[in-house]
Design a protein around this motif. Structure first.
Motif, mmCIF file in Angstrom:
data_model
loop_
_atom_site.group_PDB
_atom_site.id
_atom_site.type_symbol
_atom_site.label_atom_id
_atom_site.label_comp_id
_atom_site.label_asym_id
_atom_site.label_seq_id
_atom_site.Cartn_x
_atom_site.Cartn_y
_atom_site.Cartn_z
ATOM 1 N N ILE A 1 25.749 75.695 21.714
ATOM 2 C CA ILE A 1 26.734 75.312 22.336
ATOM 3 C C ILE A 1 27.712 76.226 22.791
ATOM 4 O O ILE A 1 28.021 76.564 23.872
ATOM 5 C CB ILE A 1 27.505 74.064 21.622
ATOM 6 N N GLN A 2 27.956 77.270 21.907
ATOM 7 C CA GLN A 2 28.759 78.242 21.841
ATOM 8 C C GLN A 2 28.287 79.301 23.093
ATOM 9 O O GLN A 2 29.254 79.703 24.035
ATOM 10 C CB GLN A 2 29.051 78.960 20.592
ATOM 11 N N LYS A 3 27.068 79.627 22.985
ATOM 12 C CA LYS A 3 26.561 80.536 24.099
ATOM 13 C C LYS A 3 26.411 79.674 25.369
ATOM 14 O O LYS A 3 26.652 80.392 26.591
ATOM 15 C CB LYS A 3 25.046 80.973 23.661
ATOM 16 N N ALA A 4 26.057 78.630 25.340
ATOM 17 C CA ALA A 4 25.883 77.751 26.636
ATOM 18 C C ALA A 4 27.314 77.715 27.629
ATOM 19 O O ALA A 4 27.337 77.882 28.738
ATOM 20 C CB ALA A 4 25.321 76.275 26.604
ATOM 21 N N TRP B 1 31.091 69.763 17.530
ATOM 22 C CA TRP B 1 30.660 70.435 18.679
ATOM 23 C C TRP B 1 31.705 70.721 19.880
ATOM 24 O O TRP B 1 31.727 71.695 20.587
ATOM 25 C CB TRP B 1 29.170 69.730 19.035
ATOM 26 N N GLN B 2 32.468 69.639 20.196
ATOM 27 C CA GLN B 2 33.468 69.701 20.976
ATOM 28 C C GLN B 2 34.522 70.862 20.750
ATOM 29 O O GLN B 2 34.951 71.413 21.569
ATOM 30 C CB GLN B 2 34.427 68.450 21.217
ATOM 31 N N THR B 3 34.940 70.986 19.384
ATOM 32 C CA THR B 3 35.664 72.072 18.889
ATOM 33 C C THR B 3 35.103 73.355 19.333
ATOM 34 O O THR B 3 35.713 74.264 19.822
ATOM 35 C CB THR B 3 36.202 71.930 17.328
ATOM 36 N N ILE C 1 37.197 73.176 29.908
ATOM 37 C CA ILE C 1 36.441 72.884 28.823
ATOM 38 C C ILE C 1 35.099 71.770 28.845
ATOM 39 O O ILE C 1 35.334 70.832 29.256
ATOM 40 C CB ILE C 1 37.298 72.500 27.825
ATOM 41 N N PRO C 2 34.165 72.482 28.834
ATOM 42 C CA PRO C 2 32.999 71.652 28.994
ATOM 43 C C PRO C 2 32.881 70.469 28.011
ATOM 44 O O PRO C 2 33.049 70.696 26.763
ATOM 45 C CB PRO C 2 31.476 72.806 28.770
ATOM 46 N N GLU C 3 32.328 69.450 28.323
ATOM 47 C CA GLU C 3 32.242 68.123 27.564
ATOM 48 C C GLU C 3 30.993 68.086 26.894
ATOM 49 O O GLU C 3 29.846 68.658 27.571
ATOM 50 C CB GLU C 3 32.463 67.025 28.510
#
Length: 327
Positions: free
Chosen positions: A174-177, A209-211, A225-227
């Motif tokens: 998620i971070q890198k995406a 994950w959202q954080t 901010i991607p969901e």
């Protein structure tokens, strides 16, 4: 509010003017300085039409509506204008009110003080250059110096459908995406996924994950901010992606690199893109068949087998390279 009237094939009485003035005065609450309005009323063969234009500083709000009754047309036009005003309220007020966890970040992590410059995104692809004017216990207020459209986002919305990986790999994915420009991440429960989440664990994971997505968006200066979506079954994910313009599923048995390159090169800015990435064990033949039946195209990423955390980053990197700077 100063109002200028124009009437064509419409009898404009003093009572009609007064009704319009009273309704327009309700918009005064949104403005801190003098505002002007132009109202044009037209009589037509079927019904009546009204055009309302509000001038406030350098901003113009406009709506045009028709109805059998001019009062109803006016109400509809003012509803439209009020929505426009609310959408642009930040710029009208010339101030941004910051609350929540960002207050602690500004005060204790960035260690900012009154009078310092801060760049703010409100999720609208605009960058607000501001001066910190007030710092309260639970709120920071910043005065807007100027606004610019910086174009930090890719011209296409990219949806990453990620098969649930083992351990904490999802956090890194998620971070890198987010850093690479993804618009939304959809965790997917597949047949070969080792991880199985119950409702309680899923809610906790999704919040975590959202954080991470929010933190990565700030670090990489994203404008949105991607969901991070709730976990979907594979069949649900395929249906969710049905409306996307382009859908790829990297598959270790897929061949013809030339065809894959051609598919990437044909992507146009503005097209929505869905990428399906399998977990450690990959997709089952049945899942590939289901995806292909929904026009999801299998592609190859080369002769080497990539880890689940590598495959998605590979596709996103290619898309970022091809789409960056295009309009």
């Amino acid at each position: 509010m100063k109002i200028r009237f124009v009437a064509r094939k419409f009898t404009l009485t003093d009572d009609a003017k007064e009704r319009v003035q009273k309704k327009l005065q309700k918009l005064d609450k949104f403005f801190s300085s003098d505002t002007e309005a132009a109202v044009a009323l037209y009589g037509e063969k079927i019904g009546e039409r009204i055009e309302v234009t509000i001038y406030h500083g350098g901003t113009i709000f406009r709506a045009e509506e028709s109805d059998k009754d001019i009062a109803c047309a006016l109400d509809k036009a003012l509803d439209v204008i009020e929505r426009q005003i609310r959408k642009n309220r930040t710029r009208l007020e010339k101030k941004i009110h910051i609350t929540g966890s960002d207050v602690n970040h500004i005060k204790n992590v960035l260690r900012m003080r009154q009078g310092e410059t801060i760049l703010i995104s409100a999720g609208d692809n605009l960058e607000y250059t501001c001066l910190v004017s007030e710092m309260e216990a639970e709120e920071v207020i910043a005065d807007i110096s100027y606004v610019q459209e910086v174009g930090m986002e890719l011209p296409s919305k990219i949806y990453l459908f990620q098969g649930l990986p083992k351990s904490d790999k999802m956090e890194m994915i998620i971070q890198k995406a987010v850093e690479l420009g993804v618009y939304e991440v959809i965790p997917v429960s597949t047949a070969r996924a080792v991880v199985k989440l119950d409702a309680k664990k899923e809610a906790s994971k999704q919040k975590r994950w959202q954080t991470i997505a929010e933190s990565a968006a700030k670090q990489s200066k994203r404008m949105v901010i991607p969901e991070i979506h709730s976990v979907m079954k594979f069949s649900e994910a395929v249906n969710y992606a049905e409306e996307l313009d382009i859908r790829f599923i990297p598959y270790e048995l897929a061949e013809n690199m030339a065809h894959t390159k051609k598919l990437f090169e044909q992507i146009e800015p503005g097209q929505s893109i869905g990428i399906f990435i399998g977990p450690e064990g990959g997709f089952t033949p049945e899942e590939i068949e289901l995806a292909m039946n929904q026009q999801v195209q299998p592609i190859t990423l080369g002769k080497r087998i990539l880890r689940t955390e590598t495959a998605g980053m590979t596709v996103l990197s290619i898309l970022m390279f091809l789409l960056e700077g295009k309009e």
